[in-house]
Scaffold this motif. Structure first.
Motif, PDB file in Angstrom:
ATOM      1  N   LYS A 384       4.400  -5.495  -8.055  1.00 58.82           N
ATOM      2  CA  LYS A 384       4.404  -5.173  -6.663  1.00 58.82           C
ATOM      3  C   LYS A 384       4.451  -6.298  -5.733  1.00 58.82           C
ATOM      4  CE  LYS A 384       2.158  -1.770  -3.529  1.00 58.82           C
ATOM      5  NZ  LYS A 384       1.226  -0.670  -3.495  1.00 58.82           N
ATOM      6  N   SER A 387       2.058  -9.002   0.395  1.00 58.08           N
ATOM      7  CA  SER A 387       2.335  -9.427   1.788  1.00 58.08           C
ATOM      8  C   SER A 387       3.275 -10.780   2.347  1.00 58.08           C
ATOM      9  CB  SER A 387       1.051  -9.650   2.769  1.00 58.08           C
ATOM     10  OG  SER A 387       0.374 -10.222   2.149  1.00 58.08           O
ATOM     11  N   TRP A 390       7.115  -9.957   1.922  1.00 60.28           N
ATOM     12  CA  TRP A 390       7.503  -9.204   3.004  1.00 60.28           C
ATOM     13  C   TRP A 390       7.558 -10.174   4.241  1.00 60.28           C
ATOM     14  CZ3 TRP A 390      10.394  -5.650   1.576  1.00 60.28           C
ATOM     15  CH2 TRP A 390      10.154  -4.701   0.662  1.00 60.28           C
ATOM     16  N   ARG A 408      11.688  -2.113   9.133  1.00 61.29           N
ATOM     17  CA  ARG A 408      11.352  -1.822   7.855  1.00 61.29           C
ATOM     18  C   ARG A 408      10.259  -2.478   7.075  1.00 61.29           C
ATOM     19  NH1 ARG A 408      16.338  -1.533   4.023  1.00 61.29           N
ATOM     20  NH2 ARG A 408      17.270  -0.583   6.214  1.00 61.29           N
ATOM     21  N   TRP A 411       6.976  -1.901   8.249  1.00 60.41           N
ATOM     22  CA  TRP A 411       6.800  -0.644   7.536  1.00 60.41           C
ATOM     23  C   TRP A 411       5.944  -0.804   6.020  1.00 60.41           C
ATOM     24  CZ3 TRP A 411       7.829   1.888   3.075  1.00 60.41           C
ATOM     25  CH2 TRP A 411       7.287   3.269   2.741  1.00 60.41           C
ATOM     26  N   HIS A 412       6.591  -1.772   5.366  1.00 61.43           N
ATOM     27  CA  HIS A 412       6.115  -2.180   4.005  1.00 61.43           C
ATOM     28  C   HIS A 412       4.747  -2.895   4.129  1.00 61.43           C
ATOM     29  CE1 HIS A 412       9.160  -1.063   1.191  1.00 61.43           C
ATOM     30  NE2 HIS A 412      10.311  -1.481   2.231  1.00 61.43           N
ATOM     31  N   THR A 414       2.553  -2.646   6.657  1.00 63.64           N
ATOM     32  CA  THR A 414       1.692  -1.317   6.888  1.00 63.64           C
ATOM     33  C   THR A 414       1.170  -0.577   5.913  1.00 63.64           C
ATOM     34  OG1 THR A 414       2.794  -1.507   9.331  1.00 63.64           O
ATOM     35  CG2 THR A 414       1.189   0.322   8.631  1.00 63.64           C
ATOM     36  N   GLU A 415       2.206  -0.362   4.945  1.00 60.87           N
ATOM     37  CA  GLU A 415       1.690   0.439   3.660  1.00 60.87           C
ATOM     38  C   GLU A 415       0.996  -0.544   2.712  1.00 60.87           C
ATOM     39  OE1 GLU A 415       5.065   1.028   0.807  1.00 60.87           O
ATOM     40  OE2 GLU A 415       4.424   3.020   0.447  1.00 60.87           O
ATOM     41  N   LEU A 416       1.027  -1.914   2.807  1.00 63.82           N
ATOM     42  CA  LEU A 416       0.077  -2.387   1.935  1.00 63.82           C
ATOM     43  C   LEU A 416      -1.195  -2.782   2.791  1.00 63.82           C
ATOM     44  CD1 LEU A 416       2.530  -5.339   0.706  1.00 63.82           C
ATOM     45  CD2 LEU A 416       1.326  -3.738  -0.787  1.00 63.82           C
ATOM     46  N   LYS A 417      -1.370  -1.977   4.067  1.00 64.85           N
ATOM     47  CA  LYS A 417      -2.658  -2.658   4.887  1.00 64.85           C
ATOM     48  C   LYS A 417      -2.792  -4.179   4.723  1.00 64.85           C
ATOM     49  CE  LYS A 417      -4.725   1.982   3.871  1.00 64.85           C
ATOM     50  NZ  LYS A 417      -5.882   2.662   3.134  1.00 64.85           N
ATOM     51  N   GLN A 419      -1.002  -5.848   7.461  1.00 68.28           N
ATOM     52  CA  GLN A 419      -0.283  -6.612   8.513  1.00 68.28           C
ATOM     53  C   GLN A 419      -1.382  -7.475   9.402  1.00 68.28           C
ATOM     54  OE1 GLN A 419      -1.113  -3.240   8.071  1.00 68.28           O
ATOM     55  NE2 GLN A 419      -1.313  -2.164   9.895  1.00 68.28           N
TER      56      GLN A 419
END
Length: 590
Positions: A384, A387, A390, A408, A411-412, A414-417, A419
């Motif tokens: 996976k 951060s 990305w 986008r 968003w990735h 943010t999905e990983l928490k 940011q």
């Protein structure tokens, strides 16, 4: 020590058993000796049981600490030395907590402890990173009256340092009756771990000046070179280098590798190469340090040449080597070469690419404008994406003003928490670069409502061993008035030479004039102005910045290097920029 019980072993037989234990190398031999000890009723012979216990706990023997504990449990009245041997074994094992349990059992049985017992318990706490356990042991040390033992206090200092309790570590150091080089090294290590790097340089000066009662050793030098890396203090690093040569440490491979890294990270590649060339023995770390140093200093083709020379020298590359090679390709825009190396590392050397290698490839493709390809590479990763990957792509989106992909990527994150404030700053950069001030306002509002604080830019310049630190619009320096006067004068001279502020570097919706004013007092410019003010003409200026250098400061430094005939070296978060004669080593590709 418990009294020895009668055994069937004669003195000669005892010596023979001790000799067997010492030479034992295999499991089967160890168990045969164990059986003989039981058969001859030698278990209660303290010399034999202690020697066997220590050998059984050795990591080289299968079963290790578990087997040793079984043997220990067969001893009726273990001595202090045997308790210590067992606790010591646990402190170096994968079950250090068992050592603390055994220590408590000692106390319960009324068994006397000594400083060695406490030092092994402290080492268990270090391995567990257990602050509570260490505090309890410290309390016992005081109650037992062992606080005058320097070796024990050194271990206690190390414990507090690892737990990021620098004040407590320093307090223990102050209480030590005698301080040897090891104690000073632990203090230096504590300073490093807690980012008190300037104190490291002060301690080294005090040690070589005779104020500490002991001289630096090779470990001290390794720590101090690490501090020089952090502070960009190449002059001080040169002093350490001289000390290393004077003391005869010059053939130590680890020290030479650290010198290569230090000189490289401070932008002195010629000196780094000089150290490398002078090494009698060069290992894979040496070659990797040189390759990485060339890469971060914008000498990508030379880095690749060094890699090929490494192969000719029959040194097998490792994952760190390929991180350096791929980084060289990334910083120099060598896309085709980077793809070949990336494919070859697994095909030719059976090295599975890790997150750092993928990060280099994403950076390489992203900088070259192949954003979609970089995105597809991330999605193809077997593990996976983290951060950092990305964030690398987000930086490329900023360079190429790719709004849709940038959104986008956020968003990735943010999905990983995962940011961070810097991610939103990059997004602000993307929106401002395309003039979407409405989105800029929305992001700023979101950051304010969620109390997301950005990291302020900070630039340091080290002159005569003193580190001078600047932030944007800084007014804290003792020579602030002279610095701002000098910066205004520099600005006037550069404008005559054609310098125009790059207002896209300012993220607020202001007029061009207001943006130019706000850009005028970035931390890099203040540090450069101070350097011009405080050094003779022709002196190379070396700066370190905690963030990525902005386009405007980059342009400013380029023009200044020509107008003032100065070499300016700026180390930012990801690489070094060498400005000379109006050009930068990165060729404006960073």
């Amino acid at each position: 020590m418990r009294p020895a019980t009668p055994s069937s072993c004669s003195p000669g037989a005892t010596e023979h058993l001790l000799s067997l234990i010492k030479s034992c190398a295999h499991d089967s031999h160890l168990r045969q000796i164990h059986a003989r000890i039981l058969r001859t009723r030698s278990l209660e012979e303290p010399t034999i049981s202690l020697r066997f216990l220590s050998r059984a706990a050795s990591a080289s023997v299968s079963g290790g600490v578990t087997y040793a504990r079984r043997f220990f449990s067969q001893i009726k009245n273990p001595s202090l030395a045997e308790f210590n041997a067992m606790i010591r074994a646990y402190s170096g094992s994968d079950s250090p907590a068992e050592g603390l349990y055994l220590y408590r059992e000692m106390r319960r049985l009324g068994q006397r402890t000594d400083p060695l017992t406490s030092s092994f318990c402290v080492k268990s706490c270090i391995k567990m990173e257990s602050l509570t356990g260490g505090l309890q042991i410290h309390g016992r040390i005081v109650r037992d009256g062992h606080q005058s033992d320097s070796l024990l206090l050194t271990a206690l200092m190390d414990f507090y340092s690892i737990c990021y309790k620098s004040e407590e570590a320093c307090a223990v150091f102050d209480e030590m009756p005698e301080r040897d080089t090891v104690a000073w090294n632990v203090l230096i290590s504590c300073y490093l771990r807690n980012r008190r790097t300037r104190d490291v340089l002060a301690v080294f000066d005090a040690m070589i000046g005779g104020e500490c009662g002991c001289q630096p050793d090779d470990v001290t030098c390794l720590h101090v070179l690490q501090a020089c890396n952090s502070l960009n203090a190449v002059e001080f690093g040169g002093k350490v280098h001289e000390y290393i040569e004077e003391r005869g440490y010059g053939d130590a491979v680890k020290l030479c590798n650290s010198l290569i890294t230090m000189y490289s990270r401070c932008g002195s590649m010629d000196k780094a190469f000089m150290v490398f060339k002078g090494m009698r023995v060069k290992n894979v770390v040496s070659w990797s340090a040189l390759i990485s140093g060339l890469a971060m200093n914008g000498r990508g083709k030379e880095a690749i040449e060094a890699y090929l020379a490494m192969l000719r020298a029959n040194v097998v590359p490792d994952d760190q080597t390929f991180t350096g090679v791929l980084s060289a390709c990334s910083h120099s825009g060598l896309v085709d070469e980077g793809m070949l190396f990336f494919e070859g590392m697994s095909k030719d050397f059976k090295i599975t690419p890790n997150v750092h290698h993928y990060g280099c490839m994403v950076d390489l493709l992203g900088r070259a404008g192949s954003l979609d390809q970089a995105y597809e590479l991330i999605l193809s990763m077997s593990s996976k994406p983290d951060s950092t990957i990305w964030r690398t792509l987000l930086g490329a989106c900023r360079i190429h003003r790719h709004v849709t992909l940038g959104e986008r990527v956020v968003w990735h994150l943010t999905e990983l928490k995962a940011q961070e404030a810097g991610d939103y700053v990059l997004l602000l950069n993307i929106y401002s670069s395309v003039g979407d001030w409405e989105k800029v306002t929305e992001v700023r509002k979101f950051m304010k409502e969620n109390q997301i604080q950005t990291t302020p830019g900070c630039t340091t310049i080290t002159l005569n061993g003193i580190v001078h630190e600047f932030t944007v619009d800084d007014v804290s320096h003792p020579r602030q008035n002279e610095i701002y006067t000098m910066l205004d004068e520099i600005g006037s001279q550069l404008k005559i030479a054609g310098y125009v502020p790059e207002i896209s570097s300012e993220l607020h919706n202001l007029s061009s004039e207001e943006k130019g004013y706000r850009l005028s007092y970035h931390s890099e410019k203040l540090a450069i102005a101070f350097g011009i003010l405080a050094t003779p003409p022709g002196t190379t200026l070396r700066l370190a910045n905690n963030l990525r250098i902005c386009v405007d400061c980059h342009n400013f430094a380029k023009v200044l290097s020509s107008v003032y005939d100065r070499i300016v070296v700026i180390r930012d978060r990801s690489r070094l920029h060498h400005f000379q004669g109006g050009h930068c080593s990165c060729n404006d590709y960073w």
